[in-house]
Design a protein around this motif. Sequence first.
Motif, short mmCIF file in Angstrom:
data_model
loop_
_atom_site.label_atom_id
_atom_site.label_comp_id
_atom_site.label_asym_id
_atom_site.label_seq_id
_atom_site.Cartn_x
_atom_site.Cartn_y
_atom_site.Cartn_z
N LEU A 1 -4.23 13.36 -2.78
CA LEU A 1 -5.33 12.73 -2.01
C LEU A 1 -5.82 11.52 -2.91
CD1 LEU A 1 -7.58 15.94 -1.32
CD2 LEU A 1 -6.40 14.74 0.19
N GLU A 2 -5.69 11.64 -4.08
CA GLU A 2 -5.91 10.39 -5.10
C GLU A 2 -5.05 9.34 -4.54
OE1 GLU A 2 -8.06 12.40 -8.85
OE2 GLU A 2 -6.17 11.73 -8.96
N ALA B 1 3.84 13.68 -12.28
CA ALA B 1 4.56 13.55 -13.72
C ALA B 1 3.47 13.86 -14.65
CB ALA B 1 5.18 12.29 -13.96
N GLY B 2 2.30 13.44 -14.40
CA GLY B 2 1.27 13.75 -15.44
C GLY B 2 0.90 15.19 -15.54
N GLU B 3 0.93 15.87 -14.54
CA GLU B 3 0.36 17.18 -14.18
C GLU B 3 1.66 18.07 -14.79
OE1 GLU B 3 -2.00 18.63 -13.38
OE2 GLU B 3 -3.16 16.98 -12.55
N GLY B 4 2.82 17.53 -14.52
CA GLY B 4 3.73 18.48 -15.26
C GLY B 4 3.81 18.25 -16.76
N LEU B 5 3.47 17.08 -17.18
CA LEU B 5 3.23 16.74 -18.68
C LEU B 5 2.25 17.80 -19.41
CD1 LEU B 5 3.32 13.52 -20.56
CD2 LEU B 5 1.45 14.97 -21.16
N VAL B 6 1.20 18.00 -18.71
CA VAL B 6 0.02 18.75 -19.06
C VAL B 6 0.67 20.16 -19.08
CG1 VAL B 6 -2.39 19.55 -18.50
CG2 VAL B 6 -1.79 17.01 -18.39
N ARG B 7 1.16 20.65 -17.77
CA ARG B 7 1.60 21.90 -17.83
C ARG B 7 2.69 22.47 -19.00
NH1 ARG B 7 5.94 22.55 -13.49
NH2 ARG B 7 7.03 21.11 -15.23
N ASP B 8 3.58 21.48 -19.21
CA ASP B 8 4.53 21.75 -20.44
C ASP B 8 3.66 21.67 -21.74
OD1 ASP B 8 6.19 21.60 -18.56
OD2 ASP B 8 7.08 19.71 -18.96
N ALA B 9 2.82 20.98 -21.93
CA ALA B 9 2.15 20.74 -23.29
C ALA B 9 1.07 22.06 -23.33
CB ALA B 9 1.14 19.62 -23.33
N ARG B 10 0.70 22.46 -22.48
CA ARG B 10 -0.17 23.88 -22.45
C ARG B 10 0.80 24.96 -22.81
NH1 ARG B 10 -3.66 22.71 -17.07
NH2 ARG B 10 -5.29 21.15 -18.07
N THR B 11 1.92 24.98 -22.07
CA THR B 11 2.74 26.28 -22.40
C THR B 11 3.08 26.07 -23.81
OG1 THR B 11 3.49 26.32 -19.93
CG2 THR B 11 4.88 27.27 -21.58
N ARG B 12 3.59 25.15 -24.35
CA ARG B 12 4.11 24.90 -25.63
C ARG B 12 2.90 25.17 -26.87
NH1 ARG B 12 5.99 19.06 -28.56
NH2 ARG B 12 6.53 19.98 -30.38
N LEU B 13 1.59 24.40 -26.34
CA LEU B 13 0.91 24.90 -27.37
C LEU B 13 0.52 26.34 -27.59
CD1 LEU B 13 -1.05 23.34 -29.47
CD2 LEU B 13 -2.60 22.87 -27.86
N ALA B 14 0.37 27.02 -26.30
CA ALA B 14 -0.01 28.63 -26.19
C ALA B 14 1.02 29.30 -26.74
CB ALA B 14 -0.35 28.69 -24.75
N ALA C 1 0.71 -1.15 0.10
CA ALA C 1 -0.05 0.06 0.05
C ALA C 1 0.97 1.23 0.04
CB ALA C 1 -0.88 -0.18 1.13
N ALA C 2 1.90 1.23 0.81
CA ALA C 2 2.71 2.30 0.67
C ALA C 2 3.55 2.59 -0.43
CB ALA C 2 3.85 2.41 2.07
N ILE C 3 4.38 1.67 -1.09
CA ILE C 3 4.84 1.78 -2.32
C ILE C 3 3.72 2.24 -3.30
CG2 ILE C 3 5.83 0.24 -4.19
CD1 ILE C 3 6.91 -1.38 -2.24
N GLY C 4 2.55 1.55 -3.49
CA GLY C 4 1.39 2.13 -4.42
C GLY C 4 0.98 3.70 -3.88
N ALA C 5 0.86 4.02 -2.81
CA ALA C 5 0.78 5.45 -2.80
C ALA C 5 1.85 6.26 -3.15
CB ALA C 5 0.51 5.77 -1.21
N THR C 6 3.00 6.01 -2.80
CA THR C 6 4.31 6.71 -3.52
C THR C 6 4.33 6.73 -5.04
OG1 THR C 6 5.43 6.09 -1.35
CG2 THR C 6 6.67 7.01 -3.33
N ARG C 7 3.79 5.66 -5.40
CA ARG C 7 4.05 5.31 -7.08
C ARG C 7 3.15 6.58 -7.53
NH1 ARG C 7 1.47 0.14 -8.91
NH2 ARG C 7 -0.11 1.54 -8.11
N ASP C 8 1.76 6.30 -7.24
CA ASP C 8 0.69 6.97 -7.69
C ASP C 8 1.11 8.49 -7.52
OD1 ASP C 8 -0.56 4.75 -8.43
OD2 ASP C 8 -2.15 4.60 -6.74
N PHE C 9 1.52 8.93 -6.49
CA PHE C 9 1.91 10.40 -6.28
C PHE C 9 2.63 10.79 -7.40
CE2 PHE C 9 4.34 13.85 -4.48
CZ PHE C 9 3.35 14.95 -4.49
N ILE C 10 3.95 10.04 -7.55
CA ILE C 10 4.83 10.60 -8.29
C ILE C 10 4.35 10.46 -9.92
CG2 ILE C 10 7.30 9.87 -9.44
CD1 ILE C 10 7.85 8.65 -6.56
N LEU C 11 3.54 9.39 -10.15
CA LEU C 11 2.96 9.37 -11.46
C LEU C 11 1.88 10.57 -11.67
CD1 LEU C 11 2.73 7.75 -13.89
CD2 LEU C 11 1.05 6.37 -12.92
#
Length: 574
Positions: free
Chosen positions: A237-238, A82-95, A69-79
């Motif tokens: 939270l997720e 990374a997903g939010e960072g990818l969205v941020r970069d994509a938005r900045t590049r596209l704009a 459970a602890a490994i899963g929580a850590t993995r999900d948060f890092i993931l």
Amino acid sequence: MESVGLRALLPYVRPHRAALVTVGTLSLVSAGGTLLQPLLTRRVLDTIGAGQPVARHVAALVALLAAVAAIGATRDFILQRAGEGLVRDARTRLAGHLLRLPIAEYDTRRTGDLLSRVGADTTLLRAVITSGILDSVSGVVMVTGAAVAMIVLDPLLFGVTLIGLAVGLGVGVTFARRVRPAARAAQERLGEMTSTVERALTAARTIRASRAEERETAAVAAAASAAYDAGIRTARLEALVGPAGVAAVQGAFLLVLGVGGARVADGTLSVGDLVAFVLFLFFLVMPLGGALRAYTQIQTGLAALGRMQEVLDLPLEPDEGTASFPVAGAPAVEFRDVRFAYAADPGREVLRGVSFAVPYGTRTALVGPSGCGKSTTLSLIERFYDVTGGAVLVGGVDVRAIPREELRGTLGYVEQEAPVLAGTLRDNLLLTVPAAAEAELRAVLEAVNLSDLVERTPLGLDAQVGEGGVLLSGGERQRLAIARTLLAGPPILLLDEPTSNLDARNEAALHAAIDAVAADRTLLIVAHRLSTVVSADQIVVFDDGGVVAVGRHDELLSTSPLYREFAAHQLLAA
């Protein structure tokens, strides 16, 4: 819509590869720990059946559950991060790309569609990474390990299970294949980031003329970062709720098995192998269901990526000019047999053989009926569009040979619609001259008779103007746009109907302001009021896409019937 494959994701994924490698490693460890649970459960049940102490085995099982459970929580948060960072970069590049497209692209595309690509479509990329590709990879490990264990425990039961799963997955994949060509609705409202992009796109000409692309892109990046931070809070939270729910389900299931095992502890019925098989079945079904959902999300995400890529493949506004200017003795602005048609309607020429010259330090007024090409003339000087014939020269040099940054730094342009950007008075004035001092801002507002805007609220220059300047009157919006241009003090001013929304008092104040700044500057004014025209050094009369007369007011009254008609009505056609 452009069809793209997973390879198109690489530019977005590459900056986050370290985080994704970490997530992949944690996923393998988590999958291995999960696959150990049925084996430890069987050992607990067998130990109970043998009447031996089970505390050690139970402790090991609980520790394994907690670790997974602890490994899963850590993995999900890092993931998720990374997903939010990818969205941020994509938005900045596209704009950033959208703000540098040729103006002609905005003429043929819907702003709402472009905003959807920056907002909703980029959001879908997160699901491709967080719940798509990596879930599929970790699912392969789970499915493979569980399948091998089930074959060892009972090959016949595994065969029956495989048949049922094959039918279910076949139906699921059939429907999932239909996801990609379908349009997925917007996933969430993007709030401040969408507003920032909309503000920039609806005032694209003003931003381009003010050479503010970099600052507006930075503003979008800041808004995207704010959305990123909010996404991280949600992801945190997720990351806790998801693994906790899984652990609760697994724990309840194992508790039931433990109680049932105690009931058969008399040794007449061994259920260890059966329970282990059921658990492995549970670990087999979950990843397969996740893989089906991941396949659907990947298809949806790739469809969104295709829409984004369609914009990114559009060529940017070129800046190939290298010529230096001005040339000594040349006019400030000159049109030589200019012909022009918009790309959206190439068969209809807006300008046909237009020729005239504007000497330095003079005031030239462009007049004529609506639709005769006056505003288009200013757009060609700014090089929002390139001529289809002839040449436009600034300082004796063809504008196509001048670097756009230098060209627009020489020109001050006030559009006919005089757009006001959402934000404060200060934000609007600093668009062109970001380093201007407050005293300069107040002085230029006073020059256009807008000092009362600063005085009527305690916020002063930080008073909000509303979306599109809705909190200002039409005349106030126009004067604010003029003040923004005057603040930069360019040598050539292009004013498109600057007095169209002004009453007599404010028109007189604006004329005084223009007179004050015009002493050492060249003015080119599209005008529809006689009061704006009579003092011009030169009046160029347009009609039906061509120049029909050039001269001063007194001269044209006797030589141009069209101009005489305008003057007689005391109102020049807009």
